[in-house]
Scaffold this motif. Structure first.
Motif, PDB file in Angstrom:
ATOM      1  N   PRO A  92       0.835  -1.200   0.000  1.00 27.54           N
ATOM      2  CA  PRO A  92       0.000   0.000   0.000  1.00 27.54           C
ATOM      3  C   PRO A  92       0.870   1.250   0.000  1.00 27.54           C
ATOM      4  CG  PRO A  92       0.047  -1.006   2.183  1.00 27.54           C
ATOM      5  CD  PRO A  92       0.731  -1.964   1.272  1.00 27.54           C
ATOM      6  N   HIS A  93       0.250   2.370  -0.360  1.00 27.24           N
ATOM      7  CA  HIS A  93       0.965   3.637  -0.403  1.00 27.24           C
ATOM      8  C   HIS A  93       1.511   3.984   0.985  1.00 27.24           C
ATOM      9  CE1 HIS A  93       1.990   7.617  -1.857  1.00 27.24           C
ATOM     10  NE2 HIS A  93       1.457   8.116  -0.763  1.00 27.24           N
ATOM     11  N   ARG A  94       2.797   4.259   0.995  1.00 21.49           N
ATOM     12  CA  ARG A  94       3.439   4.567   2.271  1.00 21.49           C
ATOM     13  C   ARG A  94       3.626   6.070   2.423  1.00 21.49           C
ATOM     14  NH1 ARG A  94       8.221   0.448   1.027  1.00 21.49           N
ATOM     15  NH2 ARG A  94       7.832   1.467  -0.963  1.00 21.49           N
ATOM     16  N   GLU A  95       3.993   6.434   3.622  1.00 27.85           N
ATOM     17  CA  GLU A  95       4.248   7.839   3.872  1.00 27.85           C
ATOM     18  C   GLU A  95       5.466   8.288   3.072  1.00 27.85           C
ATOM     19  OE1 GLU A  95       4.701   8.413   7.999  1.00 27.85           O
ATOM     20  OE2 GLU A  95       2.648   7.855   8.507  1.00 27.85           O
ATOM     21  N   LEU A  96       5.608   9.586   2.932  1.00 26.93           N
ATOM     22  CA  LEU A  96       6.699  10.168   2.153  1.00 26.93           C
ATOM     23  C   LEU A  96       8.035   9.662   2.664  1.00 26.93           C
ATOM     24  CD1 LEU A  96       7.079  12.224  -0.151  1.00 26.93           C
ATOM     25  CD2 LEU A  96       7.509  13.953   1.599  1.00 26.93           C
ATOM     26  N   ALA A  97       8.821   9.117   1.743  1.00 24.27           N
ATOM     27  CA  ALA A  97      10.126   8.579   2.112  1.00 24.27           C
ATOM     28  C   ALA A  97      11.062   9.705   2.485  1.00 24.27           C
ATOM     29  CB  ALA A  97      10.691   7.776   0.945  1.00 24.27           C
ATOM     30  N   PRO A  98      12.051   9.425   3.318  1.00 27.67           N
ATOM     31  CA  PRO A  98      13.033  10.456   3.658  1.00 27.67           C
ATOM     32  C   PRO A  98      13.680  11.031   2.402  1.00 27.67           C
ATOM     33  CG  PRO A  98      13.294   8.509   5.043  1.00 27.67           C
ATOM     34  CD  PRO A  98      12.303   8.149   3.995  1.00 27.67           C
ATOM     35  N   ALA A  99      13.927  12.349   2.436  1.00 26.56           N
ATOM     36  CA  ALA A  99      14.444  13.021   1.250  1.00 26.56           C
ATOM     37  C   ALA A  99      15.799  12.487   0.838  1.00 26.56           C
ATOM     38  CB  ALA A  99      14.533  14.529   1.517  1.00 26.56           C
ATOM     39  N   GLY A 100      16.542  11.871   1.756  1.00 28.00           N
ATOM     40  CA  GLY A 100      17.868  11.392   1.417  1.00 28.00           C
ATOM     41  C   GLY A 100      17.886  10.067   0.693  1.00 28.00           C
ATOM     42  N   ARG A 101      16.737   9.394   0.576  1.00 25.94           N
ATOM     43  CA  ARG A 101      16.711   8.112  -0.117  1.00 25.94           C
ATOM     44  C   ARG A 101      16.860   8.335  -1.618  1.00 25.94           C
ATOM     45  NH1 ARG A 101      18.378   4.402   2.443  1.00 25.94           N
ATOM     46  NH2 ARG A 101      17.223   2.845   1.228  1.00 25.94           N
ATOM     47  N   PRO A 102      17.787   7.626  -2.275  1.00 22.39           N
ATOM     48  CA  PRO A 102      17.981   7.845  -3.715  1.00 22.39           C
ATOM     49  C   PRO A 102      16.743   7.481  -4.503  1.00 22.39           C
ATOM     50  CG  PRO A 102      19.186   5.914  -2.955  1.00 22.39           C
ATOM     51  CD  PRO A 102      18.680   6.599  -1.728  1.00 22.39           C
ATOM     52  N   VAL A 103      16.451   8.270  -5.478  1.00 21.70           N
ATOM     53  CA  VAL A 103      15.327   8.108  -6.398  1.00 21.70           C
ATOM     54  C   VAL A 103      13.990   8.241  -5.670  1.00 21.70           C
ATOM     55  CG1 VAL A 103      14.193   6.633  -8.115  1.00 21.70           C
ATOM     56  CG2 VAL A 103      16.686   6.629  -7.928  1.00 21.70           C
ATOM     57  N   LEU A 104      13.696   7.345  -4.725  1.00 26.10           N
ATOM     58  CA  LEU A 104      12.385   7.312  -4.100  1.00 26.10           C
ATOM     59  C   LEU A 104      12.070   8.612  -3.371  1.00 26.10           C
ATOM     60  CD1 LEU A 104       9.825   5.777  -3.419  1.00 26.10           C
ATOM     61  CD2 LEU A 104      11.014   4.781  -1.443  1.00 26.10           C
ATOM     62  N   GLY A 105      13.042   9.137  -2.599  1.00 25.50           N
ATOM     63  CA  GLY A 105      12.783  10.369  -1.861  1.00 25.50           C
ATOM     64  C   GLY A 105      12.471  11.529  -2.774  1.00 25.50           C
ATOM     65  N   GLY A 106      13.276  11.697  -3.829  1.00 22.34           N
ATOM     66  CA  GLY A 106      13.040  12.797  -4.762  1.00 22.34           C
ATOM     67  C   GLY A 106      11.750  12.638  -5.533  1.00 22.34           C
ATOM     68  N   VAL A 107      11.437  11.411  -5.949  1.00 19.85           N
ATOM     69  CA  VAL A 107      10.214  11.178  -6.718  1.00 19.85           C
ATOM     70  C   VAL A 107       8.986  11.437  -5.861  1.00 19.85           C
ATOM     71  CG1 VAL A 107       8.838   9.397  -7.847  1.00 19.85           C
ATOM     72  CG2 VAL A 107      11.292   9.569  -8.326  1.00 19.85           C
ATOM     73  N   ARG A 108       8.995  10.954  -4.601  1.00 17.92           N
ATOM     74  CA  ARG A 108       7.843  11.195  -3.724  1.00 17.92           C
ATOM     75  C   ARG A 108       7.660  12.694  -3.464  1.00 17.92           C
ATOM     76  NH1 ARG A 108       6.683   6.785  -0.188  1.00 17.92           N
ATOM     77  NH2 ARG A 108       6.275   4.955  -1.486  1.00 17.92           N
ATOM     78  N   ALA A 109       8.775  13.387  -3.224  1.00 18.10           N
ATOM     79  CA  ALA A 109       8.675  14.833  -2.992  1.00 18.10           C
ATOM     80  C   ALA A 109       8.174  15.553  -4.233  1.00 18.10           C
ATOM     81  CB  ALA A 109      10.038  15.371  -2.560  1.00 18.10           C
ATOM     82  N   GLY A 110       8.686  15.151  -5.399  1.00 17.83           N
ATOM     83  CA  GLY A 110       8.236  15.771  -6.638  1.00 17.83           C
ATOM     84  C   GLY A 110       6.776  15.499  -6.919  1.00 17.83           C
ATOM     85  N   LEU A 111       6.335  14.280  -6.644  1.00 16.78           N
ATOM     86  CA  LEU A 111       4.930  13.930  -6.860  1.00 16.78           C
ATOM     87  C   LEU A 111       4.029  14.754  -5.952  1.00 16.78           C
ATOM     88  CD1 LEU A 111       2.844  12.115  -8.218  1.00 16.78           C
ATOM     89  CD2 LEU A 111       3.266  10.406  -6.438  1.00 16.78           C
ATOM     90  N   ALA A 112       4.449  14.928  -4.720  1.00 18.02           N
ATOM     91  CA  ALA A 112       3.651  15.748  -3.796  1.00 18.02           C
ATOM     92  C   ALA A 112       3.593  17.195  -4.264  1.00 18.02           C
ATOM     93  CB  ALA A 112       4.249  15.657  -2.393  1.00 18.02           C
ATOM     94  N   ALA A 113       4.732  17.696  -4.789  1.00 19.85           N
ATOM     95  CA  ALA A 113       4.747  19.080  -5.276  1.00 19.85           C
ATOM     96  C   ALA A 113       3.851  19.246  -6.487  1.00 19.85           C
ATOM     97  CB  ALA A 113       6.184  19.486  -5.610  1.00 19.85           C
TER      98      ALA A 113
END
Length: 493
Positions: free
Chosen positions: A9-30
């Protein structure tokens, strides 16, 4: 039996320092918080900038998709449930368009292949920062400076160095995934047939011409890839594939809606160009002659009416005589290619290609327009059209040959073209003693098999005798040239 992999299931926003996943989740939220319902508040310049930024974002996300698929492939994700990489990806990203997934999968499959390393790196450049900061450090990434360190004095790994160099390339070195997939399929498709050095050089040139915002379009990349593949493969194989396409032409009638009939037509490049050229002339809008009102027919309706009009003209022609000249089909080909002094192809107006044998067959009975082209294909100088066989000569051939001259063929002269027994590109003259009537099918056979023939005296007058041995044309050509040399006739310039 394969089991669908469990999708978390959809998880909470990954830490920004995680490669790829952190940036993609932050970008998707933006992106989801960009308030699209208030886009009316943007100026015209901001709307343009929004489109450009979305295009850059799409390029970056496509590059990251390749990276994720390559990593999943390396880890064999989904294999324990009996799924291949594509099925695993569809299960986790069901909203992803099929073409996008297939293109990304093709490029991801090339990761680790040294022969396609440059193509993969050009794709990855789309997800790297291209705005270098101070002291050679790229914003949000690591741009390697000339000392080979990462800015902190520590030695950088070779992978960091490659990433840093790509970050400094800028958008001109970025290759969209769709174009990259075409280059990968081209390289792997002809790898077993082409010389490795030639294939490497061709791939490098295609890559250079495809990168950046000013590179070839996806359509033009496809045309360039197909033609390059033909040049790298043996001529016999290319001609065989052209014959296969020609043999699979078809016209199928079926029922359409509202009492209409539907015709499905499959044609090769040459036949499609002939139909397009003939139909386009008659499918132009025709304003009402009395009122001057615009033609109310749709483009599709005009093309259908034009095709029916062409058939009516053909069947109503008396004694097999056509009511109008042959369709104008423009094919551009270098003289050296036509003379077989180098490999190449003819180019149709839509950018597609036809084989050299097809061009030589068409040139037997055509208007030839000599032209001097510039380095970018522009016309610098153009001469007048010259028809190689005149109408009186063709009437003479109709009376002399009475049918297609290929052994066993009975097609009437109205279905035949004038053929140069010694091609005019090889200095053959355009006179009736060097001519024969051939139907389209046997005209193709003669050029494909390079068959030779000559006009000989028979009991009932001159007749065409064919040498059906493959490549017999070469022996006839040598005999012709030897005769011209003994007569002191200079070759045509």
């Amino acid at each position: 039996m394969a089991i669908t992999p469990h999708v978390l299931p959809h998880r909470e926003l990954a830490p920004a320092g995680r490669p790829v996943l952190g940036g993609v989740r932050a970008g998707l939220a933006a992106v989801r918080g960009s308030v699209p319902e208030r886009i009316w508040a943007l100026s015209d310049e901001e709307v343009c900038d929004s489109l450009t930024s979305l295009a850059d974002l799409a390029t970056a996300t496509s590059a990251l998709l390749v990276t994720v698929l390559a990593e999943a492939r390396q880890r064999s994700l989904g294999s324990s449930q009996g799924w291949d990489l594509l099925d695993w990806a569809r299960a986790h990203a069901p909203m992803l368009p099929t073409r996008t997934l297939l293109d990304a999968h093709a490029v991801a499959s090339a990761v680790g292949d040294l022969r396609l390393e440059a193509v993969v790196e050009a794709v990855r450049a789309g997800a790297r920062p291209d705005d270098p900061g101070e002291d050679g450090a790229a914003v949000g990434g690591s741009c390697i400076d000339g000392s080979g360190t990462d800015g902190s004095g520590a030695d950088a790994t070779s992978r960091d160095r490659e990433e840093g160099e790509a970050a400094c390339w800028g958008s001109d070195a970025v290759l969209p995934v769709g174009k990259a997939a075409q280059l990968v399929r081209f390289n792997t498709g002809v790898r077993g047939l082409a010389d490795p050095a030639q294939l490497e050089g061709a791939t490098r040139l295609l890559l250079q011409d495809s990168c950046g915002p000013h590179g070839l379009s996806e359509k033009d990349v496809g045309i360039a890839v197909r033609r390059t593949a033909d040049l790298l493969r043996p001529d016999r194989l290319v001609e065989h594939e052209a014959d296969v396409r020609r043999a699979h032409q078809s016209l199928v009638k079926s029922k359409g809606p509202c009492g209409l009939s539907r015709y499905t037509l499959l044609l090769d490049e040459e036949a499609a160009a002939v139909v397009d050229a003939a139909v386009d002339v008659l499918a132009k809008p025709k304003p009402d002659a009395d009122t001057g009102e615009h033609d109310p027919r749709t483009p599709a309706a005009r093309r259908a009416d034009a095709l029916v009009d062409l058939v009516r003209r053909a069947v109503s022609a008396p004694d097999g005589q056509p009511k109008q000249p042959k369709t104008m089909l423009t094919v551009t080909v270098p003289l050296e290619v036509l003379q077989r002094r180098c490999r190449g192809a003819g180019v149709l107006p839509d950018g597609s290609h036809v084989t050299v044998d097809t061009v030589r067959r068409l040139a037997c009975d055509a208007h030839v327009v000599p032209a001097v082209l510039g380095s970018h294909g522009e016309v610098l100088e153009q001469g007048q059209a010259v028809r190689l066989f005149t109408r009186p000569q063709l009437r003479h051939l109709w009376q002399r040959d009475k049918r297609c001259t290929f052994p066993g063929c009975s097609k009437p002269p109205a279905w035949a073209d004038g053929h140069h027994l010694i091609h005019w590109a090889d200095d053959g003259p355009s006179d009736v003693d060097n001519a024969a009537l051939l139907c389209r099918a046997h005209h193709t056979v003669v050029h494909r098999e390079r068959l030779g023939g000559r006009v000989e005296a028979g009991p009932h007058g001159p007749r065409v005798v064919w040498d059906l041995r493959p490549d017999s044309y070469d022996a006839h050509l040598e005999e012709f040239r030897a005769g011209r040399k003994s007569d002191g006739t200079p070759p045509r310039p």
